[in-house]
Design a protein around this motif. Structure first.
Motif, PDB file in Angstrom:
ATOM      1  N   ARG A   1       0.836  -1.215   0.000  1.00 21.36           N
ATOM      2  CA  ARG A   1       0.000   0.000   0.000  1.00 21.36           C
ATOM      3  C   ARG A   1       0.868   1.260   0.000  1.00 21.36           C
ATOM      4  O   ARG A   1       0.727   2.145   0.837  1.00 21.36           O
ATOM      5  N   ASP A   2       1.777   1.319  -0.955  1.00 25.39           N
ATOM      6  CA  ASP A   2       2.745   2.420  -1.052  1.00 25.39           C
ATOM      7  C   ASP A   2       2.178   3.529  -1.934  1.00 25.39           C
ATOM      8  O   ASP A   2       2.110   3.397  -3.162  1.00 25.39           O
ATOM      9  N   LYS A   3       1.796   4.620  -1.334  1.00 27.47           N
ATOM     10  CA  LYS A   3       1.206   5.729  -2.085  1.00 27.47           C
ATOM     11  C   LYS A   3       2.207   6.351  -3.051  1.00 27.47           C
ATOM     12  O   LYS A   3       1.847   6.762  -4.161  1.00 27.47           O
TER      13      LYS A   3
ATOM     14  N   GLY B   1       2.816   3.931  -5.906  1.00 28.09           N
ATOM     15  CA  GLY B   1       1.572   3.508  -6.540  1.00 28.09           C
ATOM     16  C   GLY B   1       1.363   2.006  -6.527  1.00 28.09           C
ATOM     17  O   GLY B   1       0.456   1.503  -7.186  1.00 28.09           O
ATOM     18  N   VAL B   2       2.189   1.279  -5.770  1.00 26.41           N
ATOM     19  CA  VAL B   2       2.052  -0.172  -5.681  1.00 26.41           C
ATOM     20  C   VAL B   2       1.182  -0.523  -4.475  1.00 26.41           C
ATOM     21  O   VAL B   2       1.536  -0.201  -3.331  1.00 26.41           O
ATOM     22  N   PHE B   3       0.063  -1.160  -4.743  1.00 25.11           N
ATOM     23  CA  PHE B   3      -0.827  -1.538  -3.651  1.00 25.11           C
ATOM     24  C   PHE B   3      -0.418  -2.889  -3.067  1.00 25.11           C
ATOM     25  O   PHE B   3      -0.400  -3.071  -1.860  1.00 25.11           O
ATOM     26  N   PHE B   4      -0.097  -3.858  -3.952  1.00 27.53           N
ATOM     27  CA  PHE B   4       0.406  -5.141  -3.452  1.00 27.53           C
ATOM     28  C   PHE B   4       1.468  -5.667  -4.408  1.00 27.53           C
ATOM     29  O   PHE B   4       1.460  -5.389  -5.605  1.00 27.53           O
TER      30      PHE B   4
END
Length: 449
Positions: free
Chosen positions: A178-180, A183-186
């Motif tokens: 969940r890295d804002k 932009g990587v959610f998983f």
């Protein structure tokens, strides 16, 4: 060596487990449609240190004579189990909530998603009571589909549970970054392949919900036929069983453990919880009077209709109720309960009518009538002799039957070292001392030594 701790659960019911409980002056006549009734009962059990609030369910109104149908068991006319489980789970904090759901009239993906959602909502306190829906009035409510034969239902159930567990393993929660900024959610390796393909079910997956802190919902199995015990040995974390005496209970306990080992599972990683129907009085005479008061409220046609259901949906029309139970064909539905009640009738030389009155109370479970000291002593005997890891309480009436047990028996069990001091936090698996399936280990484990 300190006494082995026992597990206590309560089976949430409308007015009580005695079939005439709704007629008793102390009970709430519309409890079956009052959600606060169930919440209050679960909270009382939670405060007393119970680990499980158990919710039964049925997918239809039992077949019955026309007159008995108007009077029969209020349980058939209440909340759907998963819906009620959501209400109870959000209104409690520590107690586990076990809900009943059928493998015969569901699909693995939908049920896996519903149960996983409840597990997240409850913060890891949900269990699934696996049933195969054995009554014809249940089958009559659905489109023709699965084979309703006893063996086929259990084969389907075995595959159903396998499919659900495969779906529950779809995701690695540690892969959700969940890295804002990036932009990587998983992460790519967070998702696991499912592609389940069996004889009865297929599901591409993955499940579109993450696991809770306990990894997956607890699996509970209550069938005691050979097929039921085989399924329990392979899949169950908890086995809920009806046993009428300590000798039979010990035999069942050892049988499950042997089957568990034969299935390649750790025999210590399953808990066996017989049902107990206690009628409590300050003296034995007072307890017997309380039981007699309930028995006097039984309507004969209702008792007979209930017996027909628990004997496997049989028709006892024309049978002499003052005579012995006739030989019955092997049931396609509640096979283990039919065998248990048939053996009970033979062993105690009960007439059909007497057996119906017995079933009206404990419904084939262990029935004990006496003082708190007598009941605590018998519970200790069962636990010490290897007949049970704990018990599922079937209060004769709500709330008084459960309140009496909590007020009088629970303190005695604590004095004997059989129970912890009070509520314990943590996931349901952690409370029960079962292996942790989550990557982030809960902060509490139960001492079962």
């Amino acid at each position: 060596m300190s006494p082995r701790k026992i597990v206590l659960g309560t089976i949430l019911y409308p007015s009580g487990h005695h079939v005439a409980a709704w007629r008793h002056p102390s009970t709430q006549v519309d409890a079956n449609i009052d959600v606060t009734h169930y919440i209050d009962a679960a909270r009382a059990a939670e405060a007393a240190g119970f680990e499980i609030a158990f919710i039964s369910d049925r997918l239809g109104v039992p077949k019955s004579r026309a007159e008995a149908l108007r009077r029969v068991d209020e349980w058939s006319h209440g909340f759907e189990a998963l819906t009620l489980a959501a209400a109870v789970a959000t209104a409690t904090k520590t107690i586990g909530v076990v809900a009943t759901a059928s493998t015969t009239f569901n699909e693995p993906y939908n049920l896996a998603r519903q149960l996983a959602s409840l597990d997240l909502i409850s913060n890891g306190r949900i269990g699934w009571n696996i049933v195969t829906s054995s009554l014809q009035p249940e089958s009559d409510n659905f489109n023709p589909g699965p084979d309703f034969d006893h063996a086929a239902r259990y084969a389907r159930a075995d595959e159903f549970v396998d499919a659900v567990q495969s779906l529950w393993q779809s995701w690695n929660p540690e892969g959700f970054v969940r890295d804002k900024e990036s932009g990587v959610f998983f992460e790519a390796d967070a998702v696991k392949s499912v592609d389940y393909q069996g004889q009865y079910f297929r599901s591409k997956g993955p499940l579109n919900i993450l696991p809770s802190r306990q990894g997956r919902p607890l699996l509970v199995q209550a069938g005691s036929s050979d097929a039921g015990k085989a399924l329990a040995a392979k899949t169950a974390d908890v086995v809920f069983t009806a046993q009428t005496d300590i000798v039979a209970a010990r035999g069942f306990y050892q049988d499950i453990r042997k089957r568990r080992a034969a299935a390649g599972r750790n025999a210590d990683d399953v808990l066996i919880l017989p049902g107990i129907f206690p009628v409590i009085g300050e003296t034995r005479s007072q307890a017997e009077d309380k039981y007699a008061e309930l028995q006097n409220l039984i309507q004969p046609d209702v008792a007979l209709a209930l017996l027909e259901t628990y004997l496997g949906d049989v028709d006892l029309s024309g049978v002499d109720i003052d005579g012995p139970l006739p030989d019955l064909p092997v049931s396609n539905s509640i096979r283990s309960r039919q065998a248990l009640l048939t053996d009970l009738a033979r062993k105690e030389a009960l007439s059909v009518g007497a057996l119906a009155r017995r079933v009206a109370g404990a419904r084939g479970h262990w029935q004990v009538i006496g003082t708190p000291e007598e009941i605590a002593g018998q519970i200790e005997d069962w636990a010490a002799s290897g007949a049970a890891d704990g018990f599922m309480l079937l209060p004769p009436t709500f709330p008084d039957g459960q309140d009496d047990f909590i007020r009088t028996v629970v303190p005695l069990l604590r004095e004997r070292g059989l129970l912890d001091a009070g509520p314990v936090s943590g996931s349901l698996r952690a409370r029960l001392g079962l292996p942790d399936l989550a990557r982030d280990r809960p902060d509490v484990t139960r001492n079962r030594a």
